[in-house]
Write a protein that holds these residues in place. Structure first.
Motif, PDB file in Angstrom:
ATOM      1  N   SER A   5       0.793  -1.176   0.093  1.00 13.89           N
ATOM      2  CA  SER A   5      -0.123   0.199   0.087  1.00 13.89           C
ATOM      3  C   SER A   5       1.012   1.319   0.178  1.00 13.89           C
ATOM      4  O   SER A   5       0.194   2.431  -0.033  1.00 13.89           O
ATOM      5  CB  SER A   5      -0.932   0.035   1.177  1.00 13.89           C
ATOM      6  N   ILE A   6       2.311   1.197  -0.159  1.00  7.67           N
ATOM      7  CA  ILE A   6       3.111   2.360  -0.092  1.00  7.67           C
ATOM      8  C   ILE A   6       3.089   3.086  -1.380  1.00  7.67           C
ATOM      9  O   ILE A   6       2.951   2.298  -2.263  1.00  7.67           O
ATOM     10  CB  ILE A   6       4.518   1.662   0.178  1.00  7.67           C
ATOM     11  N   GLU A   7       2.649   3.995  -1.328  1.00 14.65           N
ATOM     12  CA  GLU A   7       2.432   4.933  -2.690  1.00 14.65           C
ATOM     13  C   GLU A   7       3.320   4.893  -3.609  1.00 14.65           C
ATOM     14  O   GLU A   7       3.235   5.062  -4.933  1.00 14.65           O
ATOM     15  CB  GLU A   7       2.054   6.399  -2.298  1.00 14.65           C
ATOM     16  N   TRP A   8       4.578   4.720  -3.363  1.00 16.67           N
ATOM     17  CA  TRP A   8       5.706   4.977  -4.116  1.00 16.67           C
ATOM     18  C   TRP A   8       6.299   3.683  -4.562  1.00 16.67           C
ATOM     19  O   TRP A   8       7.388   3.458  -5.426  1.00 16.67           O
ATOM     20  CB  TRP A   8       6.969   5.847  -3.894  1.00 16.67           C
ATOM     21  N   THR A   9       5.838   2.409  -4.390  1.00 16.26           N
ATOM     22  CA  THR A   9       6.145   1.225  -4.906  1.00 16.26           C
ATOM     23  C   THR A   9       4.976   0.401  -5.206  1.00 16.26           C
ATOM     24  O   THR A   9       3.726   0.702  -5.136  1.00 16.26           O
ATOM     25  CB  THR A   9       7.189   0.538  -3.847  1.00 16.26           C
ATOM     26  N   GLU A  10       5.257  -0.946  -5.800  1.00 16.77           N
ATOM     27  CA  GLU A  10       4.159  -1.845  -6.217  1.00 16.77           C
ATOM     28  C   GLU A  10       4.115  -3.075  -5.049  1.00 16.77           C
ATOM     29  O   GLU A  10       3.122  -3.371  -4.726  1.00 16.77           O
ATOM     30  CB  GLU A  10       4.295  -2.492  -7.568  1.00 16.77           C
ATOM     31  N   MET A  11       5.341  -3.465  -4.687  1.00 17.17           N
ATOM     32  CA  MET A  11       5.226  -4.482  -3.642  1.00 17.17           C
ATOM     33  C   MET A  11       6.478  -4.695  -2.881  1.00 17.17           C
ATOM     34  O   MET A  11       7.499  -3.773  -3.289  1.00 17.17           O
ATOM     35  CB  MET A  11       5.208  -5.977  -4.611  1.00 17.17           C
ATOM     36  N   THR A  12       6.556  -5.285  -1.810  1.00 12.91           N
ATOM     37  CA  THR A  12       7.696  -6.017  -0.898  1.00 12.91           C
ATOM     38  C   THR A  12       8.332  -7.187  -0.972  1.00 12.91           C
ATOM     39  O   THR A  12       7.586  -8.089  -1.257  1.00 12.91           O
ATOM     40  CB  THR A  12       7.230  -5.138   0.477  1.00 12.91           C
ATOM     41  N   TRP A  13       9.516  -7.063  -0.768  1.00  7.54           N
ATOM     42  CA  TRP A  13      10.492  -8.089  -0.760  1.00  7.54           C
ATOM     43  C   TRP A  13      11.158  -8.209   0.337  1.00  7.54           C
ATOM     44  O   TRP A  13      12.362  -7.060   0.472  1.00  7.54           O
ATOM     45  CB  TRP A  13      10.881  -8.308  -1.932  1.00  7.54           C
ATOM     46  N   ASN A  14      11.219  -9.084   1.301  1.00  6.88           N
ATOM     47  CA  ASN A  14      12.077  -9.099   2.700  1.00  6.88           C
ATOM     48  C   ASN A  14      12.912 -10.448   2.686  1.00  6.88           C
ATOM     49  O   ASN A  14      12.561 -11.213   3.402  1.00  6.88           O
ATOM     50  CB  ASN A  14      11.037  -8.929   3.638  1.00  6.88           C
ATOM     51  N   PRO A  15      14.017 -10.319   2.285  1.00  7.17           N
ATOM     52  CA  PRO A  15      15.047 -11.155   2.411  1.00  7.17           C
ATOM     53  C   PRO A  15      15.754 -11.338   3.726  1.00  7.17           C
ATOM     54  O   PRO A  15      16.433 -12.029   4.257  1.00  7.17           O
ATOM     55  CB  PRO A  15      16.117 -11.306   1.273  1.00  7.17           C
ATOM     56  N   THR A  16      15.375  -9.951   4.507  1.00  9.20           N
ATOM     57  CA  THR A  16      15.969  -9.987   5.991  1.00  9.20           C
ATOM     58  C   THR A  16      14.932  -9.194   6.664  1.00  9.20           C
ATOM     59  O   THR A  16      13.856  -8.740   5.808  1.00  9.20           O
ATOM     60  CB  THR A  16      17.290  -9.198   6.096  1.00  9.20           C
ATOM     61  N   THR A  17      14.785  -9.501   8.001  1.00  9.46           N
ATOM     62  CA  THR A  17      13.615  -9.035   8.640  1.00  9.46           C
ATOM     63  C   THR A  17      14.217  -8.606   9.856  1.00  9.46           C
ATOM     64  O   THR A  17      15.330  -8.769  10.440  1.00  9.46           O
ATOM     65  CB  THR A  17      12.740 -10.093   9.034  1.00  9.46           C
ATOM     66  N   GLY A  18      13.818  -7.623  10.778  1.00  5.50           N
ATOM     67  CA  GLY A  18      14.253  -7.150  12.046  1.00  5.50           C
ATOM     68  C   GLY A  18      15.093  -5.722  11.791  1.00  5.50           C
ATOM     69  O   GLY A  18      15.831  -5.723  10.822  1.00  5.50           O
ATOM     70  N   CYS A  19      15.080  -5.149  13.066  1.00  7.38           N
ATOM     71  CA  CYS A  19      16.032  -4.087  13.004  1.00  7.38           C
ATOM     72  C   CYS A  19      16.105  -3.416  14.467  1.00  7.38           C
ATOM     73  O   CYS A  19      15.666  -4.100  15.250  1.00  7.38           O
ATOM     74  CB  CYS A  19      15.528  -2.771  12.176  1.00  7.38           C
ATOM     75  N   THR A  20      17.240  -2.328  14.730  1.00  8.34           N
ATOM     76  CA  THR A  20      17.208  -1.800  15.724  1.00  8.34           C
ATOM     77  C   THR A  20      17.174  -0.217  15.484  1.00  8.34           C
ATOM     78  O   THR A  20      17.557   0.200  14.475  1.00  8.34           O
ATOM     79  CB  THR A  20      18.643  -2.162  16.498  1.00  8.34           C
ATOM     80  N   LYS A  21      16.847   0.574  16.475  1.00  5.98           N
ATOM     81  CA  LYS A  21      16.701   1.812  16.095  1.00  5.98           C
ATOM     82  C   LYS A  21      18.176   2.735  16.290  1.00  5.98           C
ATOM     83  O   LYS A  21      18.991   2.322  17.028  1.00  5.98           O
ATOM     84  CB  LYS A  21      15.772   2.515  17.398  1.00  5.98           C
ATOM     85  N   VAL A  22      17.992   3.728  15.341  1.00 12.67           N
ATOM     86  CA  VAL A  22      19.385   4.366  15.263  1.00 12.67           C
ATOM     87  C   VAL A  22      19.106   5.938  15.217  1.00 12.67           C
ATOM     88  O   VAL A  22      20.159   6.782  15.330  1.00 12.67           O
ATOM     89  CB  VAL A  22      20.068   4.131  13.740  1.00 12.67           C
ATOM     90  N   SER A  23      17.879   6.431  15.172  1.00 14.95           N
ATOM     91  CA  SER A  23      17.743   7.823  15.131  1.00 14.95           C
ATOM     92  C   SER A  23      16.200   8.155  15.393  1.00 14.95           C
ATOM     93  O   SER A  23      15.447   7.046  15.552  1.00 14.95           O
ATOM     94  CB  SER A  23      18.269   8.508  13.643  1.00 14.95           C
ATOM     95  N   GLN A  24      15.878   9.355  15.682  1.00 13.48           N
ATOM     96  CA  GLN A  24      14.516   9.590  15.867  1.00 13.48           C
ATOM     97  C   GLN A  24      13.368   9.296  14.985  1.00 13.48           C
ATOM     98  O   GLN A  24      12.331   9.027  15.313  1.00 13.48           O
ATOM     99  CB  GLN A  24      14.530  11.247  15.872  1.00 13.48           C
ATOM    100  N   GLY A  25      13.879   9.131  13.687  1.00 16.40           N
ATOM    101  CA  GLY A  25      12.960   8.541  12.784  1.00 16.40           C
ATOM    102  C   GLY A  25      12.413   7.019  12.914  1.00 16.40           C
ATOM    103  O   GLY A  25      11.363   6.588  12.579  1.00 16.40           O
TER     104      GLY A  25
END
Length: 241
Positions: A5-25
Motif C-alpha cells: 500500500s506504499i504509494e511509491w512502490t508496487e510490492m515488498t520483498w523481505n530477504p531480511t527482517t528485524g532491525c534496531t533503532k538508530v535515530s529519531q525517525g
C-alpha cells in the motif's frame, strides 16, 4: 513478497527482517509494530519478532515474478544493518542483478555502512538506492549516498520531523516526503514540505509527496499546492538474464 500500500512502490520483498533503532525517525517504527502482529499470527518468518534475521528461501522469490515489478526491498528491515553479513548482502544484490526486468528500491538509515561496502557490490541499472533523512541532524547520510556507485539515488524524508533547508541535491534523482502517522504522530509543518518541493523544482529532481500523515492519514490525504506529486525517476528495464 506482498502487494504494497506504499504509494511509491508496487510490492515488498523481505530477504531480511528485524532491525534496531538508530535515530529519531525510528521512534514509532511501523515495521516493529507489524512484526509483533505477524508473530502473534504465527507467521514463521517473524517467530523471533524484530530480531535481525536473514532468509535464504526468500532469495528465490524474484525469479518467479512473471511481469516487471517495482519492488521495495526490506520494508521490514535495513539491508545494511551491522548484523547482516556482507556475504548475504551480496547474495541479495546478485538476485537483483539477475532480474533486470524489475526495479528494486533499497532504503537504509545506515549510510556509513552503505558507503563502506558499496565497492563490494554490483550496482546494476535496476537498483535504486536511498537513505532516510528525517531531520537536519542526520543530513550527512545524503553525502554518504552520493559517493556510492548506485545508478539511481533517492531520499526518503519520512517521517519528516524537522525543516531541511538548503539540501544538497547534486547527484540525487528522487525525493520522497511524508509525515508521520499512527497513534501519536509528531507533526509536520507544511512550510517544511513546500520548501523541499521548491528545492527539488529548482534542482530538477523528481518530487513525490507521499502523505501528510497524522492519526487519520487517509483523511489528511496527500495533496500539496492543490495537486498530487507522483514524480519518479525514469524506469529502465531489461529482459531477464
Amino acid at each position: 513478497m506482498a502487494q504494497s500500500s506504499i504509494e511509491w512502490t508496487e510490492m515488498t520483498w523481505n530477504p531480511t527482517t528485524g532491525c534496531t533503532k538508530v535515530s529519531q525517525g525510528c521512534k514509532f517504527c511501523y515495521a516493529e509494530v507489524m512484526s509483533k502482529r505477524l508473530q502473534s499470527m504465527g507467521v514463521e518468518k517473524y517467530k523471533d519478532n524484530f530480531k535481525v534475521r536473514t532468509h535464504e528461501d526468500a532469495l528465490k522469490t524474484p525469479y518467479s515474478w512473471k511481469k516487471s515489478k517495482v519492488v521495495f526491498v526490506n520494508s521490514m528491515s535495513d539491508l545494511f544493518h551491522e548484523q547482516i553479513p556482507l556475504e548475504f548482502i551480496q547474495k541479495v544484490f546478485k538476485v537483483m542483478n539477475e532480474n533486470p526486468q524489475h526495479v528494486f528500491q533499497v532504503l537504509t538509515k545506515r549510510a556509513e555502512r552503505l558507503l563502506e561496502l558499496h565497492n563490494e557490490l554490483k550496482w546494476t541499472h535496476n537498483i535504486w538506492m536511498g537513505v532516510s533523512v528525517e531531520e537536519e541532524i542526520v543530513k550527512s547520510r545524503i553525502d554518504f549516498l552520493r559517493k556510492t556507485n548506485a545508478r539511481v539515488k533517492f531520499l526518503s524524508l519520512e517521517p519528516l520531523i524537522g525543516a531541511l533547508p538548503n539540501l544538497n541535491l547534486d547527484n540525487i534523482d528522487w525525493v520522497i516526503v511524508g509525515g508521520e502517522s499512527g497513534h501519536n504522530p509528531r507533526p509536520m509543518d507544511a512550510d517544511w514540505v513546500l520548501d523541499i518541493q521548491e528545492q527539488c523544482e529548482k534542482a530538477d529532481v523528481a518530487f513525490f509527496f507521499k502523505q501528510w500523515g497524522g492519526k487519520n492519514k487517509k483523511k489528511n490525504g496527500r495533496t500539496l499546492n492543490g495537486r498530487t506529486y507522483d514524480e519518479m525517476p525514469v524506469i529502465e528495464l531489461q529482459h531477464s538474464v
